[in-house]
Design an enzyme around this catalytic site. Structure first.
Site, PDB file in Angstrom:
ATOM      1  N   GLU A   1      10.748  -8.660  -2.321  1.00 45.90           N
ATOM      2  CA  GLU A   1      11.297  -7.400  -1.816  1.00 45.90           C
ATOM      3  C   GLU A   1      10.634  -7.184  -0.468  1.00 45.90           C
ATOM      4  OE1 GLU A   1      11.532  -3.932  -0.550  1.00 45.90           O
ATOM      5  OE2 GLU A   1      10.392  -3.242  -2.287  1.00 45.90           O
ATOM      6  N   LEU A   2      11.406  -7.469   0.618  1.00 45.25           N
ATOM      7  CA  LEU A   2      10.817  -7.620   1.937  1.00 45.25           C
ATOM      8  C   LEU A   2      11.234  -6.474   2.873  1.00 45.25           C
ATOM      9  CD1 LEU A   2      11.352 -11.488   2.138  1.00 45.25           C
ATOM     10  CD2 LEU A   2       9.369 -10.221   1.245  1.00 45.25           C
TER      11      LEU A   2
ATOM     12  N   CYS B   1      10.151   1.038   2.761  1.00 38.23           N
ATOM     13  CA  CYS B   1      11.035  -0.053   3.172  1.00 38.23           C
ATOM     14  C   CYS B   1      12.497   0.355   3.162  1.00 38.23           C
ATOM     15  CB  CYS B   1      10.822  -1.272   2.276  1.00 38.23           C
ATOM     16  SG  CYS B   1      11.024  -0.923   0.518  1.00 38.23           S
TER      17      CYS B   1
ATOM     18  N   TRP C   1       0.806  -1.227   0.000  1.00 38.47           N
ATOM     19  CA  TRP C   1       0.000   0.000   0.000  1.00 38.47           C
ATOM     20  C   TRP C   1       0.831   1.265   0.000  1.00 38.47           C
ATOM     21  CZ3 TRP C   1       1.689   2.648   4.107  1.00 38.47           C
ATOM     22  CH2 TRP C   1       2.182   1.937   5.204  1.00 38.47           C
ATOM     23  N   ASN C   2       2.119   1.190   0.365  1.00 35.67           N
ATOM     24  CA  ASN C   2       2.866   2.441   0.559  1.00 35.67           C
ATOM     25  C   ASN C   2       3.238   3.138  -0.747  1.00 35.67           C
ATOM     26  OD1 ASN C   2       4.677   0.356   0.027  1.00 35.67           O
ATOM     27  ND2 ASN C   2       6.263   1.155   1.384  1.00 35.67           N
TER      28      ASN C   2
ATOM     29  N   GLU D   1      11.742  -2.580  12.382  1.00 33.25           N
ATOM     30  CA  GLU D   1      11.485  -1.492  11.447  1.00 33.25           C
ATOM     31  C   GLU D   1      10.262  -0.709  11.931  1.00 33.25           C
ATOM     32  OE1 GLU D   1      11.130  -1.099   6.589  1.00 33.25           O
ATOM     33  OE2 GLU D   1      10.314  -2.872   7.568  1.00 33.25           O
TER      34      GLU D   1
ATOM     35  N   GLY E   1       6.550  -6.638   0.399  1.00 31.24           N
ATOM     36  CA  GLY E   1       5.836  -6.541   1.667  1.00 31.24           C
ATOM     37  C   GLY E   1       6.701  -7.032   2.802  1.00 31.24           C
ATOM     38  N   SER E   2       6.061  -7.512   3.854  1.00 33.33           N
ATOM     39  CA  SER E   2       6.786  -7.889   5.061  1.00 33.33           C
ATOM     40  C   SER E   2       7.553  -9.195   4.869  1.00 33.33           C
ATOM     41  CB  SER E   2       5.813  -8.035   6.233  1.00 33.33           C
ATOM     42  OG  SER E   2       5.030  -9.206   6.089  1.00 33.33           O
TER      43      SER E   2
ATOM     44  N   LYS F   1      -2.446  -8.639  -7.374  1.00 34.32           N
ATOM     45  CA  LYS F   1      -3.180  -8.574  -6.116  1.00 34.32           C
ATOM     46  C   LYS F   1      -2.635  -7.375  -5.332  1.00 34.32           C
ATOM     47  CE  LYS F   1      -5.497  -9.254  -2.345  1.00 34.32           C
ATOM     48  NZ  LYS F   1      -5.063  -7.978  -1.703  1.00 34.32           N
ATOM     49  N   PRO F   2      -3.337  -6.223  -5.396  1.00 35.34           N
ATOM     50  CA  PRO F   2      -2.863  -5.045  -4.661  1.00 35.34           C
ATOM     51  C   PRO F   2      -3.208  -5.146  -3.182  1.00 35.34           C
ATOM     52  CG  PRO F   2      -4.920  -4.540  -5.758  1.00 35.34           C
ATOM     53  CD  PRO F   2      -4.572  -5.956  -6.141  1.00 35.34           C
TER      54      PRO F   2
END
Length: 495
Positions: free
Chosen positions: A266-267, A300, A166-167, A397, A244-245, A190-191
């Site tokens: 990409e975490l 991130c 979402w960012n 984080e 995401g996470s 899938k947003p």
């Protein structure tokens, strides 16, 4: 389907078709019966701005089958043909930048000027990969036997599932979709459940550009688990790309293992920003602000741990706090706003938890440190001094506008402190000494390092991390390779 108590979308965007509160499968916009829906909220006001269909396993299977059929045709188009359609999509995105920015600010909360900057950034990936798709070269390899000829070619990996956060609700989509389409793959997007409207607007423009049905599909849902599981376990999906996470990324990797999919992740990050005694303080402060407080600290790659050498600590901390205190916190549609709201209540609570823990263990607040009078999901941009390694914010984080300043004495000490994390996405260094810049850059265990720069994301360079921050790269030539397989061809008995 749209509920707006204070904000009327029809009064604020000129191209009404961009507001699409639906999913998209096989060239058709998909709604579901009443009761199978979820609400989208404006984080600035907590007002419902739209309802979206709650898609699930059935819609996911339909999207996968549609993408599989479309892939067989799309991969056979020439790279130049695909480039032409991507260029049309790129042009449409820029033509509609104002409306796309309004939609983004509406559902994400970030200041409108940041939304516009993101649309430009998002479009750059379509532009770059529309050209790079024509340069997916193979190789001719000298053979070890006189009657053999060896070449390699690159081919699209297949149906690709793209799960985005979402960012950066536009840029994280184009950074994945553009290389996938340019390579010849069909995609299922899938947003994030908080920001699906930016995704549907981009998909509508792709449809208008002429991308064939089934090549792009959009699944929306408040509960992503059934969709994610089907995407990972379905053998027709050959690629999973996720931003995401780290916790969710590990689940997706595990669920993809049975069918041995190609994955790129990409975490999470825990970025160090290191300011040495010889740094230009004005530059270091300016770039720290750009890194730390963009999107209210919800990126991130933003500086999560700021290490300042003891000889410059006081000067830097005071200069940073002075600038931070001038930030205007407010609704993203107010043109004077610099800092918007956090995305949701859990994000706000995490910032408060990190701050409370730090203060309890001896940290001092230089500026900020509380919610402004606006309340809601807003939080004042904050600077902390006297921060120590035993505080939660050293390991976790924060993902919010909280800047902790750690003091260090020498190069070896700060390298060890910076690397003392399971994450390895981005790091930043501020120094005038070339030797220091090279030594620290090489020894930092991070996938990207900015030297005297707080912003390093660009479509022409590979973006990604090491350790628990991810697998693979996005952007640049490396981003194209993530959606292709290398095939080796051996010709024998050539005399």
């Amino acid at each position: 389907r749209v509920i707006m108590d204070e904000f009327k979308i029809e009064d604020n965007i000129s191209y009404k078709n961009l507001f699409k509160p639906y999913g998209y499968i096989n060239g058709e916009w998909i709604d579901l019966p009443k009761g199978k829906s979820f609400n989208i909220y404006n984080p600035s006001t907590n007002k419902i701005i739209a309802t979206m269909p709650e898609m699930g396993i059935d819609e996911t299977k339909y999207a996968i089958e549609s993408a599989k059929i479309a892939f067989d045709k799309w991969k056979k188009k020439t790279a130049k043909e695909r480039c032409f359609l991507l260029r049309k999509w790129y042009d449409l995105v820029l033509e509609n930048i104002d409306d796309l920015s309004v939609i983004m600010t509406l559902e994400n909360g970030k200041p409108l000027k940041e939304s516009k900057a993101e649309i430009i950034y998002a479009s750059s990936f379509i532009d770059w990969f529309s050209e790079e798709g024509k340069r997916t070269y193979g190789r001719s390899i000298p053979a070890t036997q006189i009657d053999k000829r060896i070449i390699t070619i690159k081919q699209p990996v297949g149906v690709s599932a793209l799960i985005t956060p979402w960012n950066f609700p536009a840029a994280m989509i184009t950074r994945k979709v553009a290389p996938a389409l340019a390579a010849g793959c069909s995609v299922i997007i899938k947003p994030a459940e908080q920001t699906p409207l930016s995704a549907s607007a981009l998909v509508y423009l792709a449809q208008k550009a002429g991308i064939p049905k089934g090549v792009i599909n959009l699944l929306v849902a408040n509960n992503p688990i059934p969709i994610g599981k089907e995407l990972c376990e379905n053998e027709s999906v050959r690629k999973i790309s996720f931003t995401g996470s780290t916790e969710v990324g590990k689940i997706l990797i595990k669920d993809s293992a049975n069918s041995v999919k190609k994955v790129s992740m990409e975490l999470g990050g825990n970025a160090p920003l290191i300011v040495f005694n010889d740094a230009d303080v004005d530059i270091a402060v300016k770039e720290t602000l750009a890194s730390k407080y963009r999107n209210s600290g919800q990126t991130c790659v933003c500086a999560n741990r700021i290490f300042v050498q003891d000889g410059i600590y006081k000067k830097y901390s005071e200069a940073l706090a002075k600038k931070v205190a001038d930030f205007k916190v407010g609704d993203g549609f107010e043109h004077t706003s610099d800092i918007g709201p956090l995305i949701d209540n859990s994000g706000l609570k995490k910032v408060e938890r990190h701050l409370d823990d730090a203060i309890a263990k001896g940290a001092k607040v230089l500026t900020g440190g509380k919610q402004p009078s606006l309340g809601g999901l807003y939080y004042e941009p904050t600077v902390l001094t006297e921060v120590a390694k035993n505080m939660v914010l050293f390991k976790e984080e924060t993902f919010g506008p909280l800047a902790p300043l750690f003091k260090f004495k020498d190069v070896d000490e700060v390298i060890n402190m910076a690397n003392n994390t399971n994450y390895g996405l981005a790091g930043y260094i501020f120094t005038k000494d070339l030797n220091t810049a090279w030594k620290v850059s090489e020894e930092l265990q991070f996938g990207m390092v900015g030297i005297n720069s707080g912003i390093l994301s660009t479509e022409v360079a590979p973006f990604g991390g090491v350790k628990e921050s991810g697998i693979g790269r996005e952007g640049a030539v490396e981003g194209m390779d993530e959606y292709m397989e290398i095939k080796y061809l051996c010709f024998g008995n050539i005399m």
